[in-house]
Scaffold this motif. Structure first.
Motif, PDB file in Angstrom:
ATOM      1  N   LEU A  64     -22.718  -1.752 -21.475  1.00  0.00           N
ATOM      2  CA  LEU A  64     -23.384  -0.702 -21.029  1.00  0.00           C
ATOM      3  C   LEU A  64     -22.140   0.185 -21.697  1.00  0.00           C
ATOM      4  CD1 LEU A  64     -26.091  -1.114 -17.799  1.00  0.00           C
ATOM      5  CD2 LEU A  64     -26.149   0.102 -20.277  1.00  0.00           C
ATOM      6  N   LEU A  65     -20.717   0.019 -20.470  1.00  0.00           N
ATOM      7  CA  LEU A  65     -19.486   0.959 -20.631  1.00  0.00           C
ATOM      8  C   LEU A  65     -19.536   0.659 -22.018  1.00  0.00           C
ATOM      9  CD1 LEU A  65     -17.881   1.476 -18.404  1.00  0.00           C
ATOM     10  CD2 LEU A  65     -16.569  -0.299 -18.138  1.00  0.00           C
ATOM     11  N   VAL A  66     -18.771  -0.079 -22.782  1.00  0.00           N
ATOM     12  CA  VAL A  66     -18.417  -0.098 -24.173  1.00  0.00           C
ATOM     13  C   VAL A  66     -19.419   1.094 -24.386  1.00  0.00           C
ATOM     14  CG1 VAL A  66     -17.894  -1.418 -26.057  1.00  0.00           C
ATOM     15  CG2 VAL A  66     -17.102  -1.792 -24.096  1.00  0.00           C
ATOM     16  N   THR A  67     -20.580   0.849 -24.674  1.00  0.00           N
ATOM     17  CA  THR A  67     -22.084   1.701 -25.274  1.00  0.00           C
ATOM     18  C   THR A  67     -20.931   2.642 -25.061  1.00  0.00           C
ATOM     19  OG1 THR A  67     -23.497   0.068 -26.130  1.00  0.00           O
ATOM     20  CG2 THR A  67     -23.660   1.954 -26.186  1.00  0.00           C
ATOM     21  N   ARG A  68     -20.860   3.579 -24.024  1.00  0.00           N
ATOM     22  CA  ARG A  68     -20.806   4.482 -23.588  1.00  0.00           C
ATOM     23  C   ARG A  68     -19.035   5.369 -24.121  1.00  0.00           C
ATOM     24  NH1 ARG A  68     -22.071   9.684 -22.343  1.00  0.00           N
ATOM     25  NH2 ARG A  68     -24.306   8.533 -21.316  1.00  0.00           N
ATOM     26  N   ALA A  69     -18.848   4.464 -24.243  1.00  0.00           N
ATOM     27  CA  ALA A  69     -17.062   4.854 -23.975  1.00  0.00           C
ATOM     28  C   ALA A  69     -17.021   5.495 -25.938  1.00  0.00           C
ATOM     29  CB  ALA A  69     -16.540   4.015 -23.921  1.00  0.00           C
ATOM     30  N   ILE A  70     -18.335   4.315 -26.420  1.00  0.00           N
ATOM     31  CA  ILE A  70     -17.649   4.439 -27.902  1.00  0.00           C
ATOM     32  C   ILE A  70     -19.014   5.886 -28.341  1.00  0.00           C
ATOM     33  CG2 ILE A  70     -18.908   3.360 -30.390  1.00  0.00           C
ATOM     34  CD1 ILE A  70     -18.025   0.646 -29.841  1.00  0.00           C
ATOM     35  N   ASN A  71     -19.967   5.837 -27.603  1.00  0.00           N
ATOM     36  CA  ASN A  71     -20.404   6.837 -27.915  1.00  0.00           C
ATOM     37  C   ASN A  71     -19.899   8.001 -28.021  1.00  0.00           C
ATOM     38  OD1 ASN A  71     -23.833   6.408 -29.122  1.00  0.00           O
ATOM     39  ND2 ASN A  71     -23.376   5.176 -27.529  1.00  0.00           N
ATOM     40  N   ASP A  72     -19.164   7.985 -27.048  1.00  0.00           N
ATOM     41  CA  ASP A  72     -18.480   9.869 -26.495  1.00  0.00           C
ATOM     42  C   ASP A  72     -17.721   9.633 -27.555  1.00  0.00           C
ATOM     43  OD1 ASP A  72     -19.651   9.354 -24.151  1.00  0.00           O
ATOM     44  OD2 ASP A  72     -18.259   8.625 -22.983  1.00  0.00           O
ATOM     45  N   ARG A  73     -17.191   9.410 -27.921  1.00  0.00           N
ATOM     46  CA  ARG A  73     -15.663   8.925 -29.137  1.00  0.00           C
ATOM     47  C   ARG A  73     -16.716   9.226 -30.473  1.00  0.00           C
ATOM     48  NH1 ARG A  73     -11.172   4.971 -31.131  1.00  0.00           N
ATOM     49  NH2 ARG A  73     -10.284   4.847 -28.591  1.00  0.00           N
ATOM     50  N   LEU A  74     -17.707   9.073 -30.927  1.00  0.00           N
ATOM     51  CA  LEU A  74     -18.440   8.722 -32.253  1.00  0.00           C
ATOM     52  C   LEU A  74     -19.026  10.652 -32.061  1.00  0.00           C
ATOM     53  CD1 LEU A  74     -20.811   6.457 -32.549  1.00  0.00           C
ATOM     54  CD2 LEU A  74     -18.931   7.126 -34.027  1.00  0.00           C
ATOM     55  N   VAL A  75     -19.032  11.131 -30.784  1.00  0.00           N
ATOM     56  CA  VAL A  75     -19.498  12.323 -30.866  1.00  0.00           C
ATOM     57  C   VAL A  75     -18.323  13.176 -30.659  1.00  0.00           C
ATOM     58  CG1 VAL A  75     -20.134  14.144 -29.070  1.00  0.00           C
ATOM     59  CG2 VAL A  75     -21.659  12.001 -29.486  1.00  0.00           C
ATOM     60  N   ALA A  76     -17.010  13.242 -30.094  1.00  0.00           N
ATOM     61  CA  ALA A  76     -15.972  13.287 -30.027  1.00  0.00           C
ATOM     62  C   ALA A  76     -15.997  14.107 -31.321  1.00  0.00           C
ATOM     63  CB  ALA A  76     -15.145  13.422 -29.126  1.00  0.00           C
ATOM     64  N   LEU A  77     -15.508  13.312 -32.256  1.00  0.00           N
ATOM     65  CA  LEU A  77     -15.682  12.779 -33.449  1.00  0.00           C
ATOM     66  C   LEU A  77     -15.967  13.770 -34.486  1.00  0.00           C
ATOM     67  CD1 LEU A  77     -14.346   9.333 -34.738  1.00  0.00           C
ATOM     68  CD2 LEU A  77     -12.418  11.379 -34.459  1.00  0.00           C
ATOM     69  N   GLN A  78     -17.433  14.163 -34.265  1.00  0.00           N
ATOM     70  CA  GLN A  78     -18.233  15.233 -34.563  1.00  0.00           C
ATOM     71  C   GLN A  78     -18.860  15.921 -33.597  1.00  0.00           C
ATOM     72  OE1 GLN A  78     -20.970  13.268 -37.799  1.00  0.00           O
ATOM     73  NE2 GLN A  78     -19.805  11.289 -37.932  1.00  0.00           N
TER      74      GLN A  78
END
Length: 513
Positions: free
Chosen positions: A325-339
């Motif tokens: 869950l933590l990794v999923t949250r971190a990567i989702n946050d990064r992907l959203v920040a990139l777009q």
């Protein structure tokens, strides 16, 4: 009463593939908390722990007491054995057909009642969009009672027992459902094709690659004897699981299950179950594509590995779940920040321990128009950056805060979760040998352990996961139909994204160092 084609398999990005559903409207692995045959564990002070047991004839059961606002109780009957068991000539699609016939078949005790299940069930249960599904490995029947009264629960269990052992398969009832099954599968043809193409690329040799997605070729012509023969082979005590979730007492509910199911005798020796096929790692292609004119537009990067063994303890599973869950949250946050200006759900990441026998970590971009090359470049670069540089302390700290907030929200929403949804989750957990860990328990565990999970530990975990699997890049774009060599074009777009790096895209296994 009518049937609907609304139930779906677990989705990948969007709803991809639907096996079966029926409407009632107007042992793969040992169960983690299981006990010896013929007994049941006592209710725990933690009401999230189900009581699990097995009757002498092999019928398994799980009872989860739960106080809530619902007037009644969820009852689920899961029969192990779906499309994967249709291995004899003339049986393709018949597990699905049997699921439909259950709702429109006389029984031994009601030989003249064509709609026995629906007529009795309507009086006892709440309306629902669908109350049955069939997948490659099981058929499920799930109902929500109108009350928690003992008499109502007993009547519904009696109804499920009749469905499990007493159908007569009167020809007119069977013939009416042949048409229904064929129409349902025809309506899902496109989704089936998309999903089958994806599974053939990312999990070759797994059940949904081995089994034709339509899997209904024999439904129009199968004889009553063939249908009845499959029913008797699959619907057996040792293949059956009963799940009850709601405001019930464990001992009283167990007594009701025993009353209705313990007299079910094994009429013949149990057939030997062949092991489920698993995906073939060496056959995974590094790149695949779909150019269906009616298809979706999406690009994804996934890494695939065998499903981890069932956890040895509840604590170990909770720790693994928190990290996922933590990794999923971190990567989702990064992907959203990139777009940052993209609509919600355009980009994302998830981890799935799927029924195909594989664990899948996926990053996706549901691009717009003909921008598939930009989507591929963005995903490829993100995957490389994560595998080389990992997470920053700032984004990891943000992810931990957001995860706690997510779990707090889920905990607050727990009373609103329907009993029938919990029953489904519990049945899947039992089948997979895993624990059903609720949000409040995960929240307590997160608060106790997140302090010790820093960005370096998350980055190490991510690299290990990515290197232990096989990477796969997929693009689904109608525009690729006009491209001379789609795989070469996709490879070129991916290479350009990391052109500053010395290594190019390898021919098979993609391990980022």
């Amino acid at each position: 009463m009518r049937k609907h084609g609304l139930a779906s398999m677990r989705s990948i990005l969007i709803s991809l593939f639907v096996f079966s559903s029926s409407g009632l409207t107007a042992d793969r692995a040992p169960a983690p908390d299981s006990v010896s045959s013929g007994s049941t564990n006592r209710p725990s002070s933690d009401r999230s722990i189900p009581a699990i047991g097995r009757l002498g004839n092999g019928v398994r059961f799980a009872i989860l007491p739960r106080h809530g606002n619902e007037p009644g109780v969820a009852l689920l009957m899961r029969n192990e054995g779906g499309f994967i068991a249709e291995h004899r000539p003339g049986e393709r699609g018949l597990a699905h057909l049997i699921e439909h016939v259950v709702f429109h078949s006389p029984t031994v005790g009601s030989p003249d009642d064509l709609d026995h299940f629906t007529r009795v069930g309507l009086q006892l249960t709440l309306p629902a969009p669908h109350v049955a599904t069939t997948s490659w490995r099981e058929s499920n029947y799930f109902l929500s009672s109108k009350t928690a009264q003992t008499g109502d629960l007993d009547s519904i269990l009696a109804l499920l027992r009749e469905a499990a052992s007493d159908l007569t398969f009167r020809p007119d009832s069977v013939d009416g459902q042949r048409t229904s099954v064929m129409q349902e599968m025809a309506a899902k043809k496109l989704g089936n094709e998309i999903y089958a193409s994806y599974i053939a690329a990312v999990a070759p040799g797994s059940p949904n690659d081995v089994i034709d997605a339509q899997n209904s070729d024999d439904v129009p012509t199968a004889s009553i004897d063939t249908i009845r023969g499959l029913y008797q082979r699959l619907y057996r005590p040792e293949n059956m699981v009963i799940v009850v979730v709601g405001n019930v007492k464990v001992d009283e509910t167990r007594a009701l299950i025993e009353k209705r199911f313990r007299s079910w005798k094994r009429t013949q020796p149990s057939p030997r179950h062949a092991p489920f096929p698993m995906f073939e790692r060496d056959r995974i292609r590094p790149i695949s594509f779909s150019a269906l004119p009616q298809g979706r537009r999406t690009a994804l990067v996934a890494v695939v590995m065998p499903t981890p063994a069932p956890p040895s303890s509840r604590d170990r599973q909770a720790r693994a779940d928190i990290m996922d869950l933590l990794v999923t949250r971190a990567i989702n946050d990064r992907l959203v920040a990139l777009q940052p200006n993209s609509p919600r759900g355009k980009v994302g990441m998830f981890i799935e321990n799927g029924e195909q026998g594989h664990r899948q970590i996926m990053l996706w971009d549901n691009y717009i128009g003909d921008q598939w090359e930009l989507a591929v470049a963005g995903l490829r670069k993100t995957a490389c950056d994560l595998a080389t540089s990992g997470f920053t302390p700032k984004e990891w700290a943000t992810a931990k805060r957001n995860l706690v907030a997510d779990l707090e929200h889920r905990t607050a929403e727990m009373p609103k979760v329907a009993n029938v949804d919990l029953a489904k989750d519990l049945s899947h957990a039992l089948a997979d040998g895993r624990y059903l860990i609720p949000a409040d328990e995960l929240l307590r565990y997160a608060r106790a352990t997140l302090l010790h999970m820093d960005a370096r530990s998350g980055s190490r975990w991510w690299r290990q996961q990515w290197r232990n699997g096989v990477e796969h890049l997929r693009v689904e774009a109608p525009e690729l139909a006009k491209v001379t060599s789609p795989v070469a074009a996709i490879r070129a777009a991916a290479d350009r994204a990391v052109s500053a790096r010395p290594a190019r895209w390898p021919d098979r296994h993609i391990a980022i160092s």
